[in-house]
Design an enzyme around this catalytic site. Structure first.
Site, mmCIF file in Angstrom:
data_model
loop_
_atom_site.group_PDB
_atom_site.id
_atom_site.type_symbol
_atom_site.label_atom_id
_atom_site.label_comp_id
_atom_site.label_asym_id
_atom_site.label_seq_id
_atom_site.Cartn_x
_atom_site.Cartn_y
_atom_site.Cartn_z
ATOM 1 N N CYS A 65 0.830 -1.214 0.000
ATOM 2 C CA CYS A 65 0.000 0.000 0.000
ATOM 3 C C CYS A 65 0.866 1.266 0.000
ATOM 4 O O CYS A 65 1.588 1.528 0.959
ATOM 5 C CB CYS A 65 -0.913 -0.046 1.219
ATOM 6 S SG CYS A 65 -1.801 1.468 1.552
ATOM 7 N N CYS B 101 0.050 3.721 2.797
ATOM 8 C CA CYS B 101 0.543 3.166 4.066
ATOM 9 C C CYS B 101 2.023 3.465 4.228
ATOM 10 O O CYS B 101 2.479 3.830 5.319
ATOM 11 C CB CYS B 101 0.316 1.654 4.130
ATOM 12 S SG CYS B 101 -1.418 1.166 4.063
#
Length: 180
Positions: free
Chosen positions: A104, A107
């Site tokens: 991600c 993230c």
């Protein structure tokens, strides 16, 4: 070279002023060629250096979501998560549950910032849960975690707020409001 620095500076200013989407900001900076000696040559070091331009977040940690900062506790199983959640609720503790994934981009963008916040608020324990672990899939369904990054904020053992996405301004606002 000076033109590239101006473009980067304008992009950063726009994101900070307008609370732009960090993923767009991250992609924009990575797409610009970097010939300046101000930035490192590897992709990770380059992204980390560029992110260090953000105000009040001076860090040199890698953006990798796979390794957690030392102040962040990794949760590796559903049983471990349930035990921690029960302890947080029963003992009326402050905690942040950070749901993330190694693949991600947002993230990886927000991970160093979460690490810095865990140092800034040592009385708040931050737990990092990788959603790709097989042992945690049942919990994700129960908690309705459908996007990452997702952060659940617990104040005095009760869920006080939730953040979905890599919104740094909102993350700072929530932590200031709940844990100062």
């Amino acid at each position: 070279m000076a033109r590239l620095l101006v473009v980067r500076s304008l992009a950063l200013r726009h994101v900070i002023k307008n609370r732009g989407r960090p993923l767009f900001f991250h992609r924009l900076l990575l797409s610009l060629p970097s010939k300046s000696s101000l930035f490192a040559t590897t992709a990770t070091a380059t992204a980390s250096s560029r992110l260090s331009l953000l105000p009040s977040f001076h860090h040199s940690r890698s953006l990798s979501s796979a390794a957690a900062p030392s102040d962040v506790v990794l949760v590796n199983s559903e049983e471990e998560f349930n035990n921690i959640l029960t302890k947080v609720q029963d003992d009326s503790l402050h905690a942040i549950f950070y749901f993330t994934a190694a693949w991600c981009g947002p993230c990886r963008f927000i991970s160093p910032i979460v690490g810095e916040l865990s140092k800034k608020y040592p009385h708040v324990t931050t737990y990092k849960i990788d959603i790709d672990q097989e042992a945690i899939q049942g919990t994700l369904g129960k908690l309705q975690i459908s996007s990452v990054p997702t952060l659940h904020f617990f104040q005095n053992g009760k869920k006080a707020d939730e953040l979905i996405g890599a919104d740094v301004a909102r993350l700072n606002h929530i932590t200031e409001k709940l844990f100062k």
